[in-house]
Design an enzyme around this catalytic site. Structure first.
Site, short mmCIF file in Angstrom:
data_model
loop_
_atom_site.label_atom_id
_atom_site.label_comp_id
_atom_site.label_asym_id
_atom_site.label_seq_id
_atom_site.Cartn_x
_atom_site.Cartn_y
_atom_site.Cartn_z
N TRP A 76 -12.16 -0.09 -0.91
CA TRP A 76 -12.50 1.04 -1.02
C TRP A 76 -11.24 1.46 0.22
O TRP A 76 -10.55 2.48 0.10
CB TRP A 76 -13.57 1.70 -0.43
CG TRP A 76 -13.53 3.08 0.26
CD1 TRP A 76 -13.81 3.01 1.63
CD2 TRP A 76 -13.13 4.28 -0.29
NE1 TRP A 76 -13.66 4.35 2.00
CE2 TRP A 76 -13.24 5.18 0.81
CE3 TRP A 76 -13.05 4.73 -1.37
CZ2 TRP A 76 -12.97 6.57 0.58
CZ3 TRP A 76 -12.86 6.10 -1.96
CH2 TRP A 76 -13.05 6.99 -0.73
N ASP A 96 -10.88 -12.01 -8.32
CA ASP A 96 -11.61 -10.65 -7.77
C ASP A 96 -12.49 -10.03 -8.86
O ASP A 96 -11.86 -9.56 -9.82
CB ASP A 96 -10.75 -9.71 -7.24
CG ASP A 96 -11.24 -8.62 -6.43
OD1 ASP A 96 -12.45 -8.26 -6.58
OD2 ASP A 96 -10.60 -7.82 -5.56
#
Length: 390
Positions: free
Chosen positions: A180, A335
Site C-alpha cells: 500500500w 509475491d
C-alpha cells in the site's frame, strides 16, 4: 563471452554451464530490467544494429552497478526526535526522525493501509546521509484515534504528508513505499511532483479490482488453500459472493468480539502469505487484537472504496506527471499479496524507472533479496544526489 549477433534466446546448454541468477535487459532510454539472485554473472541484451537482432554478452557482476552499492541493512538506530501532529479535528498522527538531522530527507510510507511503522524500517537508509522520517498514517500505529475510519481516505493521507513536510520545514524529499505504501507513494507524487526528489517502490499495488479479487476473492487460495480456508470459513456460504463486503460488515459490527474475530482472520490470511517461506513471527501479528483491528478495518475500508480513486487505472493513467522522477521498482517474483502483474503493468507504463525483479522472494520487504535491493536503491539515489552537489 560473445554469443553472436542473431540469437535472442539463451541456449540451455549455456545456462547449465554458467551460475546465472542475475541478468538485466536494457529497455528504451537505457533502462534495464534486473533479475536478482545469488550468483555473480550479469547478462545484458544490447541493440547494436547487427541485422536488428540483439547481441548477448556476459559480464562479471563487479562491472554492474548493483554490486558496487551497499546491499546489507544498516545498523539499528533510535529517533533523535518524535512528535504528534494534529491533522484534523479527529486525527493526530505520530511522526519520528532518525539519522542525520542535516541529511537528505526521505519519508517512509508504510503498508496496509493500517500497518503502521516499525523500528526496522529505519534500516533501509544510510543514517549518515539521510534524514529519515517515519510516520503512522491515520488510525494506524501510534496515531489516534486507533482504527478510526472517519475522515480516512487516500486524499486525507496525501494532505497529511504535505502537512508533515511543512511542519518539519522540508522543501522536498525522497519517497519510499511498499505494498500500500507504493500506492500512496504514486498518488502523493502525482499530486505533488515538485516535492519529490526520487522514489523507491516495492511490492507494487495499484488498488485495481483485479488485484483485490486475486487476493480476497479466491485467486491466491489456489496457492495457499490451507491459509485461505480459515479466512473463508468465517463467512457463511450465502455471503461468499464477495468476501470484502462480508468482512466489511463484520469489521464494522456493533459487537467488538465480532470485529476482533474478523480482524484476526483477515490479518492472519495476509501474514501467512506475505513471505515466500512462511514466517511464524509475522503470522503472530494476527493474534494481536490492537494491531489486527487497525490493519484489517482500515485495509478493508480502502478496498471497499477502491482507494477513493476516480477510476480503476487512475495511477497508471497519471504516470506522465512523475515520469521525470528517478525511481526504482523492486518486486518479488513470487509475491502472492501483490502479484507481479501490477509491477509489470507499471513497468510497461513507465520504462524509464529501474525495474528489479527478485527471483527468490515473495512480498515482504524483510525478505533478504528484497531488502538488499531496497538498500541498494537508496544507495543509488544517494550517489545521484551527491554527484549533483559536486
Amino acid at each position: 563471452m560473445k554469443l553472436g549477433c542473431s540469437p535472442n534466446t539463451i541456449p540451455s546448454s549455456l545456462l547449465q554451464l554458467l551460475p546465472l541468477s542475475s541478468f538485466s535487459i536494457p529497455l528504451p532510454r537505457n533502462k534495464r530490467i534486473t533479475f536478482t539472485g545469488r550468483k555473480i554473472f550479469n547478462l545484458r541484451v544490447q541493440n547494436i544494429g547487427c541485422n536488428s537482432e540483439p547481441k548477448l554478452s556476459y559480464l562479471m557482476a563487479t562491472e554492474n552497478e548493483s554490486t558496487e552499492l551497499r546491499r546489507d541493512l544498516h545498523p539499528h538506530i533510535e529517533p533523535y526526535s518524535t512528535g504528534f501532529l494534529k491533522v484534523s479535528d479527529i486525527h493526530t498522527i505520530y511522526w519520528e526522525q532518525s539519522g542525520n538531522p542535516n541529511g537528505h530527507p526521505v519519508v517512509f510510507l508504510h503498508g496496509g493501509p493500517g500497518g503502521g511503522t516499525a523500528p526496522s524500517n529505519r534500516r533501509f537508509f544510510d543514517p549518515d546521509f539521510y534524514r529519515i522520517i517515519l510516520f503512522d498514517q491515520r488510525g494506524a500505529g501510534k496515531s489516534t484515534p486507533h482504527a478510526c475510519l472517519e475522515e480516512n481516505t487516500t486524499w486525507d493521507l496525501i494532505a497529511d504528508i504535505e502537512k508533515l513536510r511543512e511542519r518539519l520545514e522540508i522543501p522536498e524529499w525522497q519517497v519510499f513505499g511498499g505494498s500500500w505504501g507504493s500506492t500512496l507513494s504514486l498518488a502523493y507524487s502525482q499530486s505533488h511532483p515538485d516535492k519529490v526528489t526520487g522514489m523507491i517502490l516495492r511490492g507494487i499495488f495499484l488498488l485495481r479490482k483485479k488485484e483485490i479479487d486475486w487476493f480476497y476473492e479466491g485467486g491466491a487460495a489456489a496457492i495457499f488453500p490451507d491459509a485461505w480456508e480459515p479466512f473463508r470459513d468465517l463467512i457463511p456460504v450465502n455471503e461468499r459472493g464477495c468476501f470484502v463486503d462480508a468482512y466489511n460488515k463484520r469489521l464494522n459490527s456493533d459487537d467488538m468480539e465480532t470485529q476482533h474475530a474478523a480482524a484476526r482472520a483477515w490479518t492472519t490470511w495476509e501474514m501467512m502469505t506475505a513471505h515466500l517461506l512462511v514466517n511464524d513471527e509475522n503470522i503472530k501479528k494476527g493474534d494481536d487484537d490492537k494491531f489486527s483491528l487497525a490493519f484489517a478495518r482500515i485495509e478493508n475500508h480502502y478496498f471497499v472504496n477502491r482507494g477513493f480513486f476516480p477510476s480503476d487505472s487512475f495511477l497508471l493513467d497519471n504516470i506522465d506527471k512523475i515520469r521525470h522522477i528517478n525511481t526504482t521498482i523492486v518486486q518479488g517474483r513470487y509475491d502472492i499479496c501483490c502479484p507481479m502483474m501490477s509491477a509489470w503493468d507499471l513497468h510497461k507504463a513507465w520504462p524509464e524507472a529501474d525495474f528489479k525483479v527478485v527471483a527468490d522472494a515473495g512480498h515482504s520487504a524483510n525478505e533478504p533479496g528484497i531488502a538488499a535491493e531496497l538498500v541498494a536503491a537508496n544507495e543509488k539515489l544517494k550517489n545521484i544526489i551527491k554527484n549533483k552537489g559536486t
